[in-house]
Design an enzyme around this catalytic site. Structure first.
Site, PDB file in Angstrom:
ATOM      1  N   SER A 224      31.558 -44.061  16.028  1.00 50.19           N
ATOM      2  CA  SER A 224      31.915 -42.708  16.461  1.00 50.19           C
ATOM      3  C   SER A 224      31.537 -41.639  15.440  1.00 50.19           C
ATOM      4  CB  SER A 224      33.416 -42.623  16.766  1.00 50.19           C
ATOM      5  OG  SER A 224      34.189 -43.022  15.637  1.00 50.19           O
TER       6      SER A 224
ATOM      7  N   ASP B 262      43.744 -36.697  13.064  1.00 50.92           N
ATOM      8  CA  ASP B 262      42.426 -37.280  12.816  1.00 50.92           C
ATOM      9  C   ASP B 262      41.827 -36.681  11.547  1.00 50.92           C
ATOM     10  OD1 ASP B 262      39.873 -38.267  12.792  1.00 50.92           O
ATOM     11  OD2 ASP B 262      39.341 -37.594  14.813  1.00 50.92           O
TER      12      ASP B 262
ATOM     13  N   HIS C 168      37.133 -38.139  11.566  1.00 51.21           N
ATOM     14  CA  HIS C 168      36.005 -37.458  12.189  1.00 51.21           C
ATOM     15  C   HIS C 168      35.954 -36.008  11.712  1.00 51.21           C
ATOM     16  CE1 HIS C 168      36.986 -40.884  14.866  1.00 51.21           C
ATOM     17  NE2 HIS C 168      35.664 -41.017  14.872  1.00 51.21           N
TER      18      HIS C 168
END
Length: 367
Positions: free
Chosen positions: A123, A344, A347
């Site tokens: 990802s 998060d 990312h």
């Protein structure tokens, strides 16, 4: 576009190197003039290490408005999901010894004209892929675009430029196969390379999933040679998997026509002691990058494994060495500003830090 040190001597040296390069090409017979090779410029590393520097405020940033980009997933669209601050969008990466040219998306499209570029990884590769698409779209917003998803491959074609940008979903680069005993992570097997080797530019990435366990782990056993193991030291498994990939590059990839790039090890920010904020357990309140050029917590262990494996490859592979510059950007993550409201710190917001990754990719491929 060239990195400009502003020194006549550098220009003279560059001219000499360029002339010698042409002489060497002539002596070796060169390539068919009908084939345009996109080649990584290794001279950058000698003249200026673009990966060593610091973050400076620049009011001309960001490089595009995230609201106008149709490619951003809800996990990465921080402004759409309520991030109140915008200072994180205003930082430009400044190498210590030269100026990093501002990315020219239309020039990038023209350079890539007729080419196939593929991001391969997890990802984090998706994160960079979407930033890449946003930069190209901002440069050519009226270009006809077609999109397709076929199994592990997502493809976006900028029809007017015949540029195919692709994402190949692969957590480990090496294979996971379903067998009678269950899902087996095969450290010595890499079958997807038959697809990869046909590309003009390859950007690889793996690390994020090597320490996943329990329900988040997508395999049941590891195969190391003839041995089937329930588990093993994950750093050693990472090294073995990378080594299989490295052997594939040396044995299979024709680097006369295909440029090979490894994205580097991307950091997360869940441990404030790494940036001298003891007791902080996430990036939720971070709004500015660290000043200076050095990350207090040092480089992560997998970085050294990656460098060691890359040093063993005989063919040219460029390390897009984004680790330290990304470590300094503790402010660049979505934190809770995503569709799921989960914290998060792995990312990156789009627009944001990964635009600089792609700016460095642009420099590597066009200078």
């Amino acid at each position: 576009m060239k990195l400009n040190t502003g020194k006549t001597t550098c220009s003279f040296v560059f001219a000499v190197v360029l002339i010698l390069s042409f002489l060497c090409l002539a002596i070796s017979g060169g390539h068919d003039s009908s084939e345009t090779k996109i080649s990584v410029n290794w001279r950058n590393k000698e003249r200026c290490d673009v990966y060593q520097g610091n973050w400076d405020l620049d009011d001309s940033y960001p490089l595009y408005d995230s609201q106008t980009c149709p490619f951003i997933r809800k996990e990465f669209d921080c402004q759409k999901y309520g991030r109140p601050d915008k200072l994180y969008l205003k930082y430009r990466w400044k190498p210590n010894d030269c100026d990093l040219p501002r990315i020219d998306g239309r020039d990038f499209l023209n350079t890539l004209k007729g080419k196939k570029i593929m991001f391969i990884g997890d990802s984090i590769s998706l994160n960079q892929f979407e930033s890449f698409l946003c930069l190209l779209h901002a440069a050519a917003p009226d270009s006809k675009i077609t999109q397709q998803k076929n199994g592990s491959v997502t493809s976006v074609v900028f029809e007017d430029y015949e540029v195919s940008a692709m994402l190949f979903d692969s957590h480990y680069l090496v294979d996971i196969e379903e067998e009678k005993i269950g899902r087996v992570l095969k450290l010595d097997s890499l079958k997807s390379g038959e697809v990869w080797k046909e590309m003009d530019v390859l950007i690889f990435n793996t690390w994020l999933w090597w320490y996943r366990s329990g329900a988040k782990q997508p395999w049941d056993y590891i195969q190391d040679g003839d041995k089937i193991l329930k588990d093993m030291d994950r750093m050693e498994a990472f090294r073995k998997g990378l080594t299989t990939w490295a052997k594939w590059v040396d044995s299979t990839v024709d680097t006369r026509k295909t440029s090979v790039i490894f994205q580097g090890i991307t950091p997360s920010h869940y441990n404030g002691s790494e940036w001298n904020e003891t007791g902080v357990t996430n990036c939720g309140n971070e709004t500015e990058p660290l000043s200076g050029t050095i990350y207090p917590g040092g480089l992560p262990r997998p970085y050294y494994v990656l460098k060691d494996v890359l040093n063993q490859i005989e063919k040219p592979v460029h390390l897009l060495n984004i680790t330290t510059l990304s470590q300094l950007r503790k402010d660049g993550h979505p934190s809770k500003y995503n569709a799921f409201r989960g914290m998060d710190c792995t990312h990156w917001c789009i627009a944001g830090v990964q635009d600089t990754w792609n700016q460095l990719l642009y420099v590597a491929l066009t200078t």
